[in-house]
Design a protein around this motif. Structure first.
Motif, PDB file in Angstrom:
ATOM      1  N   ARG A  98       0.829  -1.222   0.000  1.00  0.00           N
ATOM      2  CA  ARG A  98       0.000   0.000   0.000  1.00  0.00           C
ATOM      3  C   ARG A  98       0.858   1.264   0.000  1.00  0.00           C
ATOM      4  NH1 ARG A  98      -3.144  -2.885   3.818  1.00  0.00           N
ATOM      5  NH2 ARG A  98      -2.110  -1.713   5.490  1.00  0.00           N
ATOM      6  N   ASP A  99       2.056   1.159   0.578  1.00  0.00           N
ATOM      7  CA  ASP A  99       2.952   2.315   0.617  1.00  0.00           C
ATOM      8  C   ASP A  99       3.693   2.534  -0.687  1.00  0.00           C
ATOM      9  OD1 ASP A  99       2.194   2.832   3.187  1.00  0.00           O
ATOM     10  OD2 ASP A  99       3.924   1.831   4.113  1.00  0.00           O
ATOM     11  N   GLY A 100       3.407   1.703  -1.677  1.00  0.00           N
ATOM     12  CA  GLY A 100       4.004   1.897  -2.994  1.00  0.00           C
ATOM     13  C   GLY A 100       5.200   1.023  -3.293  1.00  0.00           C
ATOM     14  N   GLN A 101       5.578   0.142  -2.374  1.00  0.00           N
ATOM     15  CA  GLN A 101       6.699  -0.738  -2.653  1.00  0.00           C
ATOM     16  C   GLN A 101       6.280  -1.820  -3.639  1.00  0.00           C
ATOM     17  OE1 GLN A 101       8.559  -2.324   0.850  1.00  0.00           O
ATOM     18  NE2 GLN A 101       8.564  -0.374   1.946  1.00  0.00           N
ATOM     19  N   ASP A 102       7.249  -2.250  -4.454  1.00  0.00           N
ATOM     20  CA  ASP A 102       6.946  -3.364  -5.349  1.00  0.00           C
ATOM     21  C   ASP A 102       6.972  -4.664  -4.544  1.00  0.00           C
ATOM     22  OD1 ASP A 102       9.808  -4.737  -5.784  1.00  0.00           O
ATOM     23  OD2 ASP A 102      10.059  -2.548  -5.759  1.00  0.00           O
ATOM     24  N   ALA A 103       6.484  -5.734  -5.163  1.00  0.00           N
ATOM     25  CA  ALA A 103       6.335  -7.005  -4.448  1.00  0.00           C
ATOM     26  C   ALA A 103       7.681  -7.534  -3.961  1.00  0.00           C
ATOM     27  CB  ALA A 103       5.652  -8.039  -5.345  1.00  0.00           C
ATOM     28  N   PHE A 104       8.734  -7.383  -4.782  1.00  0.00           N
ATOM     29  CA  PHE A 104      10.042  -7.893  -4.370  1.00  0.00           C
ATOM     30  C   PHE A 104      10.538  -7.170  -3.130  1.00  0.00           C
ATOM     31  CE2 PHE A 104      14.653  -7.565  -4.340  1.00  0.00           C
ATOM     32  CZ  PHE A 104      15.035  -8.900  -4.425  1.00  0.00           C
ATOM     33  N   THR A 105      10.442  -5.855  -3.127  1.00  0.00           N
ATOM     34  CA  THR A 105      10.925  -5.080  -1.986  1.00  0.00           C
ATOM     35  C   THR A 105      10.093  -5.363  -0.744  1.00  0.00           C
ATOM     36  OG1 THR A 105      11.644  -3.334  -3.503  1.00  0.00           O
ATOM     37  CG2 THR A 105      11.473  -2.757  -1.174  1.00  0.00           C
ATOM     38  N   ALA A 106       8.783  -5.513  -0.938  1.00  0.00           N
ATOM     39  CA  ALA A 106       7.911  -5.767   0.208  1.00  0.00           C
ATOM     40  C   ALA A 106       8.260  -7.092   0.878  1.00  0.00           C
ATOM     41  CB  ALA A 106       6.454  -5.763  -0.241  1.00  0.00           C
ATOM     42  N   TRP A 107       8.543  -8.098   0.070  1.00  0.00           N
ATOM     43  CA  TRP A 107       8.889  -9.404   0.643  1.00  0.00           C
ATOM     44  C   TRP A 107      10.323  -9.432   1.133  1.00  0.00           C
ATOM     45  CZ3 TRP A 107       6.311 -13.451   2.296  1.00  0.00           C
ATOM     46  CH2 TRP A 107       4.966 -13.567   1.925  1.00  0.00           C
ATOM     47  N   ASN A 108      11.222  -8.765   0.441  1.00  0.00           N
ATOM     48  CA  ASN A 108      12.630  -8.796   0.816  1.00  0.00           C
ATOM     49  C   ASN A 108      12.852  -8.201   2.205  1.00  0.00           C
ATOM     50  OD1 ASN A 108      15.321  -9.525  -0.120  1.00  0.00           O
ATOM     51  ND2 ASN A 108      15.765  -7.329  -0.055  1.00  0.00           N
ATOM     52  N   GLY A 109      11.993  -7.289   2.613  1.00  0.00           N
ATOM     53  CA  GLY A 109      12.132  -6.685   3.938  1.00  0.00           C
ATOM     54  C   GLY A 109      11.534  -7.515   5.053  1.00  0.00           C
ATOM     55  N   ASN A 110      10.941  -8.650   4.705  1.00  0.00           N
ATOM     56  CA  ASN A 110      10.282  -9.483   5.725  1.00  0.00           C
ATOM     57  C   ASN A 110      10.712 -10.938   5.646  1.00  0.00           C
ATOM     58  OD1 ASN A 110       8.136  -7.634   7.041  1.00  0.00           O
ATOM     59  ND2 ASN A 110       7.846  -7.269   4.848  1.00  0.00           N
ATOM     60  N   LEU A 111      11.925 -11.178   5.161  1.00  0.00           N
ATOM     61  CA  LEU A 111      12.369 -12.554   4.981  1.00  0.00           C
ATOM     62  C   LEU A 111      12.558 -13.275   6.318  1.00  0.00           C
ATOM     63  CD1 LEU A 111      14.895 -12.291   2.010  1.00  0.00           C
ATOM     64  CD2 LEU A 111      12.484 -12.935   1.980  1.00  0.00           C
ATOM     65  N   ALA A 112      13.056 -12.556   7.331  1.00  0.00           N
ATOM     66  CA  ALA A 112      13.253 -13.200   8.634  1.00  0.00           C
ATOM     67  C   ALA A 112      11.918 -13.646   9.226  1.00  0.00           C
ATOM     68  CB  ALA A 112      13.968 -12.245   9.592  1.00  0.00           C
ATOM     69  N   LEU A 113      10.900 -12.783   9.119  1.00  0.00           N
ATOM     70  CA  LEU A 113       9.572 -13.151   9.606  1.00  0.00           C
ATOM     71  C   LEU A 113       8.979 -14.273   8.757  1.00  0.00           C
ATOM     72  CD1 LEU A 113       7.160 -12.747  11.446  1.00  0.00           C
ATOM     73  CD2 LEU A 113       6.433 -10.840   9.984  1.00  0.00           C
ATOM     74  N   ALA A 114       9.228 -14.251   7.457  1.00  0.00           N
ATOM     75  CA  ALA A 114       8.728 -15.312   6.582  1.00  0.00           C
ATOM     76  C   ALA A 114       9.329 -16.666   6.973  1.00  0.00           C
ATOM     77  CB  ALA A 114       9.059 -14.996   5.124  1.00  0.00           C
ATOM     78  N   ARG A 115      10.623 -16.661   7.295  1.00  0.00           N
ATOM     79  CA  ARG A 115      11.266 -17.907   7.708  1.00  0.00           C
ATOM     80  C   ARG A 115      10.653 -18.423   9.013  1.00  0.00           C
ATOM     81  NH1 ARG A 115      15.959 -16.235   6.992  1.00  0.00           N
ATOM     82  NH2 ARG A 115      16.370 -15.444   9.071  1.00  0.00           N
ATOM     83  N   ARG A 116      10.397 -17.537   9.956  1.00  0.00           N
ATOM     84  CA  ARG A 116       9.782 -17.954  11.221  1.00  0.00           C
ATOM     85  C   ARG A 116       8.357 -18.462  10.994  1.00  0.00           C
ATOM     86  NH1 ARG A 116      12.205 -13.111  13.139  1.00  0.00           N
ATOM     87  NH2 ARG A 116      10.167 -12.058  13.270  1.00  0.00           N
TER      88      ARG A 116
END
Length: 240
Positions: A98-116
């Protein structure tokens, strides 16, 4: 696999049976599908998007007064942690988009949480297997399954605390539960074989004649094959 080798004693580190063969397979498949980290990220993305995935429903609890010896409590903690990490991951990715980030950037900033998140899903599946086996398996197996479940919860204590699933002091409670379980297992331990005892070797498969175009080449079949047949084999091995 490492824990299994340690608990097996000397046979766990010797070239007997198939334990080390399984260890070799686990090493070979560490990069299955590209990399295990990528598998976790793919799993977390499917969880966040609810792609063929349904998160656990919220439950009132914990059941059984929070007794960590109860399989129902294991499942409550694992499911609650999975649901909370999944909801937080999905919320953070949606906010970034929603803040305008593309999908790659949005996911790349949450990889640690994604792994958990993906790890929490795997933990829940394992604990469901342990709980089911605890209810249907032999009574003597119960403490062993309970100890494995408590060890897994202890390793995930940081996530349980961070997500607000458990209050402070959970490590002390898990430690007390593990000691009780070990005390319960101690009498049965006397009937177990010593850890330095090697199991009898597995029977070797029967020898057979080589087949294919290489069967007649020098060195095959070997001398012992010809001896077993009762006559020298054409093109067989001969010492000079």
């Amino acid at each position: 696999m490492s824990a299994c080798r340690v608990h097996s004693g000397a046979p766990g580190f010797a070239a007997v049976e198939r334990l080390n063969a399984y260890r070799g397979l686990t090493h070979a498949y560490q990069n299955a599908g590209g990399d295990n980290e990528l598998i976790l990220y793919d799993t977390a993305r499917a969880m966040a998007d609810r792609d063929r995935y349904v998160p656990p429903e919220p439950e009132l609890g914990p059941p059984d007064d929070g007794d960590l010896d109860s399989p129902r409590v294991w499942l409550f903690l694992a499911r609650d942690a999975e649901r909370r990490t999944r909801d937080r991951l999905a919320g953070r990715v949606e906010a970034a988009l929603r803040d305008g980030q593309d999908a790659f950037t949005a996911w790349n900033g949450n990889l640690a949480l994604a792994r958990r998140t993906a790890t929490a899903c795997a933990d829940r599946i394992i604990l469901e297997i342990l709980a089911a086996a605890s209810g249907t398996g032999p009574k003597a197996l119960g403490p062993v399954l309970r100890l494995h479940a408590l060890d897994r919860l202890e390793r995930r204590a940081a996530v349980l605390l961070d997500e607000g699933v458990v209050p402070p002091g959970i490590l002390d409670e898990l430690g007390d539960a593990r000691r009780r379980t070990c005390d319960e297992l101690a009498p049965a331990r006397r009937s177990w074989p010593p850890r330095s005892t090697f199991p009898p070797p597995s029977p070797r498969p029967p020898r057979s004649w080589p087949e294919g175009p290489r069967a007649g080449r020098k060195g095959t079949p070997r001398r012992e094959f010809a001896k077993e047949a009762g006559e020298p084999a054409q093109g067989g091995y001969r010492s000079r």
